[in-house]
Design a protein around this motif. Sequence first.
Motif, PDB file in Angstrom:
ATOM      1  N   VAL A   1       1.011  -1.013   0.351  1.00 23.70           N
ATOM      2  CA  VAL A   1       0.131   0.049  -0.117  1.00 23.70           C
ATOM      3  C   VAL A   1       0.688   1.467  -0.267  1.00 23.70           C
ATOM      4  N   LEU A   2       1.631   1.135   0.927  1.00 25.16           N
ATOM      5  CA  LEU A   2       2.717   2.339   0.645  1.00 25.16           C
ATOM      6  C   LEU A   2       3.416   2.804  -0.488  1.00 25.16           C
ATOM      7  N   ILE A   3       4.170   1.955  -1.025  1.00 23.30           N
ATOM      8  CA  ILE A   3       4.887   1.665  -2.570  1.00 23.30           C
ATOM      9  C   ILE A   3       4.071   2.317  -3.029  1.00 23.30           C
ATOM     10  N   SER A   4       2.295   1.931  -3.480  1.00 28.30           N
ATOM     11  CA  SER A   4       1.772   2.234  -4.425  1.00 28.30           C
ATOM     12  C   SER A   4       1.283   3.621  -4.360  1.00 28.30           C
ATOM     13  N   SER A   5       1.226   3.532  -3.485  1.00 27.08           N
ATOM     14  CA  SER A   5       1.271   5.241  -3.835  1.00 27.08           C
ATOM     15  C   SER A   5       1.504   6.327  -2.682  1.00 27.08           C
ATOM     16  N   ARG A   6       1.419   7.750  -2.307  1.00 28.37           N
ATOM     17  CA  ARG A   6       1.361   8.303  -1.646  1.00 28.37           C
ATOM     18  C   ARG A   6      -0.327   8.155  -0.486  1.00 28.37           C
ATOM     19  N   GLY A   7       0.333   8.466   0.745  1.00 30.50           N
ATOM     20  CA  GLY A   7      -0.343   9.111   1.653  1.00 30.50           C
ATOM     21  C   GLY A   7      -0.962   7.470   2.534  1.00 30.50           C
ATOM     22  N   PRO A   8      -2.328   7.543   3.762  1.00 32.03           N
ATOM     23  CA  PRO A   8      -1.812   6.633   4.404  1.00 32.03           C
ATOM     24  C   PRO A   8      -1.997   5.542   4.371  1.00 32.03           C
ATOM     25  N   LEU A   9      -1.347   4.827   5.436  1.00 38.43           N
ATOM     26  CA  LEU A   9      -2.224   3.402   5.263  1.00 38.43           C
ATOM     27  C   LEU A   9      -3.260   2.418   5.633  1.00 38.43           C
ATOM     28  N   PHE A  10      -4.552   3.168   6.185  1.00 38.79           N
ATOM     29  CA  PHE A  10      -5.393   2.473   6.637  1.00 38.79           C
ATOM     30  C   PHE A  10      -6.525   3.701   5.973  1.00 38.79           C
ATOM     31  N   TYR A  11      -7.734   3.189   5.680  1.00 33.35           N
ATOM     32  CA  TYR A  11      -8.657   4.108   4.593  1.00 33.35           C
ATOM     33  C   TYR A  11      -9.835   4.288   5.660  1.00 33.35           C
ATOM     34  N   SER A  12     -10.466   5.115   6.624  1.00 40.31           N
ATOM     35  CA  SER A  12     -11.359   4.652   7.124  1.00 40.31           C
ATOM     36  C   SER A  12     -12.797   5.818   7.439  1.00 40.31           C
ATOM     37  N   HIS A  13     -13.822   4.991   7.501  1.00 37.76           N
ATOM     38  CA  HIS A  13     -15.082   6.480   7.383  1.00 37.76           C
ATOM     39  C   HIS A  13     -15.917   5.814   7.485  1.00 37.76           C
ATOM     40  N   GLU A  14     -16.887   6.773   8.338  1.00 38.79           N
ATOM     41  CA  GLU A  14     -18.337   6.609   9.010  1.00 38.79           C
ATOM     42  C   GLU A  14     -19.347   5.974   8.093  1.00 38.79           C
ATOM     43  N   ARG A  15     -19.713   4.791   9.087  1.00 40.95           N
ATOM     44  CA  ARG A  15     -21.151   3.640   8.226  1.00 40.95           C
ATOM     45  C   ARG A  15     -21.950   3.443   9.444  1.00 40.95           C
ATOM     46  N   ILE A  16     -22.976   3.124   8.605  1.00 41.65           N
ATOM     47  CA  ILE A  16     -23.834   2.410   9.389  1.00 41.65           C
ATOM     48  C   ILE A  16     -24.592   1.707  10.109  1.00 41.65           C
ATOM     49  N   GLY A  17     -24.513   0.882  11.551  1.00 42.18           N
ATOM     50  CA  GLY A  17     -24.645  -0.184  11.627  1.00 42.18           C
ATOM     51  C   GLY A  17     -25.869  -1.148  11.710  1.00 42.18           C
ATOM     52  N   GLN A  18     -26.199  -1.577  13.156  1.00 41.54           N
ATOM     53  CA  GLN A  18     -27.400  -2.087  13.753  1.00 41.54           C
ATOM     54  C   GLN A  18     -27.834  -0.674  14.174  1.00 41.54           C
ATOM     55  N   HIS A  19     -29.650  -0.543  14.474  1.00 35.88           N
ATOM     56  CA  HIS A  19     -30.089  -0.531  15.302  1.00 35.88           C
ATOM     57  C   HIS A  19     -30.146   1.326  14.033  1.00 35.88           C
ATOM     58  N   GLY A  20     -29.129   1.325  13.025  1.00 32.02           N
ATOM     59  CA  GLY A  20     -28.787   2.650  12.358  1.00 32.02           C
ATOM     60  C   GLY A  20     -27.629   3.560  13.269  1.00 32.02           C
ATOM     61  N   ARG A  21     -27.205   2.780  14.318  1.00 28.13           N
ATOM     62  CA  ARG A  21     -25.188   3.569  14.653  1.00 28.13           C
ATOM     63  C   ARG A  21     -24.365   3.762  14.363  1.00 28.13           C
ATOM     64  N   PRO A  22     -24.108   5.007  14.007  1.00 29.92           N
ATOM     65  CA  PRO A  22     -22.885   4.979  13.165  1.00 29.92           C
ATOM     66  C   PRO A  22     -21.284   4.244  13.293  1.00 29.92           C
ATOM     67  N   PHE A  23     -20.646   3.655  13.026  1.00 33.28           N
ATOM     68  CA  PHE A  23     -19.066   3.752  13.191  1.00 33.28           C
ATOM     69  C   PHE A  23     -18.158   3.449  12.227  1.00 33.28           C
ATOM     70  N   ARG A  24     -17.195   3.108  12.459  1.00 27.62           N
ATOM     71  CA  ARG A  24     -16.333   3.677  11.969  1.00 27.62           C
ATOM     72  C   ARG A  24     -15.543   2.885  10.893  1.00 27.62           C
ATOM     73  N   ILE A  25     -15.844   2.316   9.854  1.00 23.74           N
ATOM     74  CA  ILE A  25     -14.671   1.732   9.400  1.00 23.74           C
ATOM     75  C   ILE A  25     -13.178   1.656   9.021  1.00 23.74           C
ATOM     76  N   TYR A  26     -12.365   0.363   8.998  1.00 29.08           N
ATOM     77  CA  TYR A  26     -11.553   0.584   8.318  1.00 29.08           C
ATOM     78  C   TYR A  26     -11.325  -0.511   7.093  1.00 29.08           C
ATOM     79  N   LYS A  27     -10.370  -0.008   6.534  1.00 27.47           N
ATOM     80  CA  LYS A  27      -9.297  -1.492   5.434  1.00 27.47           C
ATOM     81  C   LYS A  27      -7.940  -0.693   4.919  1.00 27.47           C
TER      82      LYS A  27
END
Length: 470
Positions: free
Chosen positions: A309-335
């Motif tokens: 990931v780090l060699i392929s392009s500049r930027g952070p190792l992980f990507y995260s953003h807010e998604r909606i989970g059970q009972h409509g509760r938001p959480f941060r997902i990591y990839k």
Amino acid sequence: MNKRTETLKYIFADWLAACLAWGLFYMYRKLIIENRMNDMHFANLDRKFYLGILLLPVFWICIYSLIGTYNNVFRKSRLREFGQTFYISLLGIVIIFFLLLLDDTVDSYKSYYHTFFTLFVLHFGITSTFRFLLSTSVIRKIQDRQIGFNTILIGSNTKAVELLRQMQNEFRSEGNKFVGFVHVDGNNDHLLSVHLPNLGGIRNLREITHSMKIEEAIIALESSEHENIGKVLNELEDLPVIVKIIPDMYDILSGSVKMNAIFGAPLIEISPDLMPAWQTSLKRIMDIFISVFVLLVFSPLYLFTSLGVLISSRGPLFYSHERIGQHGRPFRIYKFRSMVANAETNGPQLSSTTDTRVTKFGRWMRKIRLDEIPQFYNVLIGDMSIVGPRPERQFFIDKIMNIAPHYRHLHKVRPGITSWGQVKFGYAENVNQMVERLKYDLIYIENMSLAVDFKIMIYTILIILKRRGK
């Protein structure tokens, strides 16, 4: 009455029953099976006694928790609990017999039968007696209206008024504490307004249930209002509320109406439980164990992925953003980041097979789902499950809801790393494809089981091995 206090009473009663049953069984074994009348003082209690008195109550409480015994102590059926206690006691005694008692030295095999039968009778008898006393105490308080569940009536005319009068005039209360009603039309001619306050319309249902701490909703619509049932159910879908409906004659003749109480009003209860309690508990246990296994065993692979990931392009190792989970509760997902940095400077966008924002290494990661590995951390902390509908961002949920309002059904369960929609359809490239994939996830929810989860996991592994991901 405090729910937590009552739950602790049940747990303590089960703990005490397990201790008493094992102590009495030990005395029986020494006095009758081993015929050691003069060896019953404290100094000669053997290791198995202490092991049993310390560990067996914990063993029993874990089993009861696994099958959901302590989930809702205010809504127990004594007859159903009696049967459940019988079967669980039988299963537990079989396990204890083979682990602790089978290697006992006995005069004949008949002693084994006596041992098994005695321990079963003692444990089942004491446990069921304690539970019967506790349940009876709670049920009497409900019937005497000392305990009540905040309830709203959905509907405001003749059927709603008749149902309210019937339930309020019952000799033995079902525990419904009516706090108001919700109307389904816009006019002010509501017959029920004489008896209960009008809390608003069905569009306000979610807000009402939260603010009034509603535990039960009863749908009492006129025949001319039945087209609104779908809207009502959709609003209540992912809320922790018991939903009941007044049946019509077709429902009665088709067998949809099940009798839960002799004196209660005949209502159809829409069960919020998608899986048996023991399967739900086991699914969560499997999520934890598999997540820990993947995060630990495949850790060398993460180093390779991180470098890629780090060699392929500049930027952070992980990507995260807010998604909606059970009972409509938001959480941060990591990839692991598979796109160039700042790929969404123009707002949220779905990816496609020809997306130029995806790096070469990122495209390879996606084919074998390697970018999803950090989501096992989301599973571990309870935001996600291994199998469940894929979580979406609120931006896209709003767009989907305009086309398919029943999307909210997906929020009844934890979102997953993989799903039947993911296996059958793959990643969606636009909102229409997301709506198309929705039907597979809805079918999964209505047929949830551990067996279905295993099948989905197997097909997901096959997709990874064949590099058919996108």
